[in-house]
Design an enzyme around this catalytic site. Structure first.
Site, PDB file in Angstrom:
ATOM      1  N   CYS A  21       0.769  -1.029  -0.018  1.00 49.51           N
ATOM      2  CA  CYS A  21      -0.140   0.105   0.187  1.00 49.51           C
ATOM      3  C   CYS A  21       0.939   1.176  -0.004  1.00 49.51           C
ATOM      4  O   CYS A  21       1.969   1.052   0.204  1.00 49.51           O
ATOM      5  CB  CYS A  21      -0.764  -0.070   1.177  1.00 49.51           C
ATOM      6  SG  CYS A  21       0.083   0.320   2.783  1.00 49.51           S
ATOM      7  N   CYS A  24       2.727   2.198   3.507  1.00 50.43           N
ATOM      8  CA  CYS A  24       3.902   1.183   3.637  1.00 50.43           C
ATOM      9  C   CYS A  24       4.833   1.684   2.555  1.00 50.43           C
ATOM     10  O   CYS A  24       6.020   1.578   3.033  1.00 50.43           O
ATOM     11  CB  CYS A  24       3.585  -0.070   3.497  1.00 50.43           C
ATOM     12  SG  CYS A  24       2.865  -0.941   5.024  1.00 50.43           S
ATOM     13  N   CYS A 112      -3.001  -4.865   1.468  1.00 54.34           N
ATOM     14  CA  CYS A 112      -1.475  -4.680   1.582  1.00 54.34           C
ATOM     15  C   CYS A 112      -0.771  -5.763   2.061  1.00 54.34           C
ATOM     16  O   CYS A 112      -1.238  -6.551   3.130  1.00 54.34           O
ATOM     17  CB  CYS A 112      -1.162  -3.343   2.266  1.00 54.34           C
ATOM     18  SG  CYS A 112       0.558  -3.441   2.550  1.00 54.34           S
ATOM     19  N   CYS A 115       1.425  -4.620   5.541  1.00 53.12           N
ATOM     20  CA  CYS A 115       0.512  -4.361   6.768  1.00 53.12           C
ATOM     21  C   CYS A 115      -0.864  -5.041   7.023  1.00 53.12           C
ATOM     22  O   CYS A 115      -1.564  -4.741   8.024  1.00 53.12           O
ATOM     23  CB  CYS A 115       0.239  -2.706   7.066  1.00 53.12           C
ATOM     24  SG  CYS A 115      -0.709  -2.032   5.743  1.00 53.12           S
ATOM     25  N   ASP A 347      -5.001  -6.267  66.418  1.00 57.61           N
ATOM     26  CA  ASP A 347      -5.982  -7.411  66.767  1.00 57.61           C
ATOM     27  C   ASP A 347      -7.301  -7.350  66.780  1.00 57.61           C
ATOM     28  O   ASP A 347      -7.778  -6.091  66.821  1.00 57.61           O
ATOM     29  CB  ASP A 347      -5.475  -7.984  67.806  1.00 57.61           C
ATOM     30  CG  ASP A 347      -4.124  -8.766  67.830  1.00 57.61           C
ATOM     31  OD1 ASP A 347      -3.652  -9.084  66.739  1.00 57.61           O
ATOM     32  OD2 ASP A 347      -3.570  -9.111  68.750  1.00 57.61           O
TER      33      ASP A 347
END
EC number: 5.4.99.25
Length: 532
Positions: A21, A24, A112, A115, A347
């Protein structure tokens, strides 16, 4: 200004022709400024097409198993048209599917091969709106947020394959491309999506925010992309108890750094094959970091434990200090759970008087976090009105770091007590007066029998700083003590069968026991006192 240069043209042609793509392509060309990535996808493709228009008709690249061998730019453009027509015909919308994940209905998009659609559909406003709808429906209160993403580990394998391809081609031109020269997928994704999230939610993205929105992506179609790495680098993939799969991103990256290029090329196609579908979203999660509330409590009951008293799964008493305070905080902060801590503990049959005992409560994943000082005061009053067994003061919001003040130097702090003592022998006032003159008495205490089930066996040296007596009758007197924190007072009185030496019994040469004990003060100067 278009971000690529003539020097990038060959790489851009190569990647586009093999199914990568535009975003990228920018990453592999080292475009490290944000603006180009933020353009709408169709505009990106048109710009790239213009840049490559000197190459007429088809881009053809002869590589092993190219998927497909020929891809027309026009086909890529037609495929992305579906994203821009989201609101017109309903096709191509990002939607929530039956299993709760989010997937694309756009069958025309050329996904793509690097990716897997992350920088395609999942950067579009339609998807961002879907995420924001879930954030707004979560019910969390926030003024900023941190956005995190988890990508499938096979993306690293595909990026490695594309890098080897590009590096080889650039080497033919005497150019080099290091792994660090590629813009990271996560970085590019955040450059695009952060402004969209801020715009949609109306709050800034802040890496230090306690409110986190996380998106987990998956891609079942290519899940086996990583598997060959385990056969070649088995030592990189070791099972971990808290991991569902050995193929974590860190393990995959470790293997990719170790594997030889020729071994990788034999096992995985360069360029990577084009997938049929984009990623799916496994989950969108919202979570808020813990908030902390501190204060001091008084305990007026001799039949109330500090924490729930449960033995062998059976509850011994119906409530506790912890629950009487925390139940109200859980409800108001809308938190999932809590963790209670305090400066020491008393306690079940011991009262805590004076200014009370410092405590802090960690509220886990609270949905409401913003309170005025008046609202906190009203919350304190609500706690105090709900029970006559405890009272809370100085209730306030604090930081995680501030809680350290409650614990630091804990054993060097002092605590004051009052006790009603019984003796087996008849005593007169003069028999106890010598105790008033004893200062900084060192005693050795072996772990008491009554707490041996939860404390390690040890001998601890403690200091009785001072004692003051008040005669009651021939078998009773009041004893007021100031001691080092961590002193077992009951055992100092009766001796615990000789496990605490010296003790009141041995000092007076009588058998002594403690009938009542009160904590009069815990000398820890935290949290800060507030005006009523």
């Amino acid at each position: 200004m278009f971000p690529l240069t003539e020097e990038n043209k060959h790489v851009a042609q190569l990647l586009l022709s093999t199914g990568t793509c535009p975003r990228c392509i920018y990453r592999f060309c080292g475009v490290d400024f944000h603006a180009p990535y933020k353009l709408p996808y169709k505009e990106l493709l048109n710009e790239l097409q213009k840049f490559l228009e000197t190459e007429k008709d088809e881009l053809i690249l002869e590589v092993p198993n190219p998927p497909p061998k020929k891809i027309r730019l026009q086909e890529l453009e037609d495929g992305i048209d579906g994203i821009d027509n989201l609101s017109q015909n309903g096709e191509g919308k990002v939607s929530v599917i039956e299993d709760g994940s989010i997937a694309s209905k756009n069958s025309n998009l050329n996904v793509c091969n690097v990716c897997l659609g992350i920088l395609q559909e999942f950067c579009e406003k339609e998807f961002i709106k879907k995420v924001c709808q879930k954030v707004e429906a979560s019910g969390f209160e926030f003024t900023n947020l941190v956005f995190s993403v988890s990508f499938p580990p096979q993306l690293s394998v595909r990026e490695h394959a594309a890098w080897l391809l590009v590096k080889q081609e650039m080497g033919k031109q005497s150019l080099s491309l290091g792994r660090n020269d590629i813009v990271q997928l996560k970085e590019a994704y955040k450059w695009i999506t952060h402004p969209l999230f801020s715009e949609e939610l109306g709050v800034p993205i802040d890496g230090k925010s306690l409110f986190e929105v996380s998106v987990v992506f998956a891609h079942p179609e290519t899940v086996e992309d990583c598997h060959f790495l385990r056969a070649i680098c088995p030592d990189c993939f070791k099972p971990a108890k808290n991991k569902q799969s050995v193929f974590t991103r860190m393990a995959v990256m470790k293997a990719l750094n170790k594997i030889k290029e020729e071994d990788f090329r034999k096992q995985f196609p360069c360029p990577p094959n084009s997938p049929k579908a984009v990623c799916t979203v496994l989950e969108i999660e919202c979570a808020h970091g813990a908030v902390f509330v501190a204060g001091r409590y008084n305990k007026y009951s001799r039949n109330l434990p500090q924490t729930p008293w449960i033995i062998d799964g059976e509850r011994k008493l119906e409530s506790s200090v912890e629950e009487l305070i925390s139940d109200h905080l859980l409800a108001v902060f809308k938190a999932e759970s809590f963790n209670f801590s305090s400066s020491g503990r008393e306690d079940v049959d011991v009262r805590t008087l004076g200014n009370g005992r410092p405590f802090a409560i960690e509220l886990v994943n609270p949905h409401r976090v913003h309170f005025t000082s008046q609202e906190i005061k009203e919350l304190q009053q609500k706690i105090n009105n709900s029970s006559n067994k405890i009272q809370v003061r100085d209730l306030q919001l604090v930081t995680r770091e501030a809680i350290g003040h409650m614990k630091e130097g804990e054993e060097e702090k002092t605590k004051s007590y009052s006790a009603l003592i019984w003796t087996n022998k008849a005593i007169q006032k003069k028999d106890i007066e010598f105790l008033n003159g004893i200062k900084d008495l060192k005693i050795d205490q072996k772990t008491p029998l009554r707490v041996l089930h939860r404390r390690p066996l040890a001998v601890r040296t403690r200091i009785i700083h001072s004692m003051e007596t008040c005669y009651v009758d021939e078998h009773h007197f009041h004893l007021y003590l100031k001691t080092q924190a961590g002193t077992y007072i009951k055992e100092f009185v009766h001796g615990d069968f000789g496990r605490t030496k010296p003790n009141i019994g041995s000092l007076m040469n009588v058998t002594a026991d403690i009938l009542e004990l009160d904590v009069e003060s815990v000398d820890v100067d935290w949290p800060p006192a507030l005006d009523d």
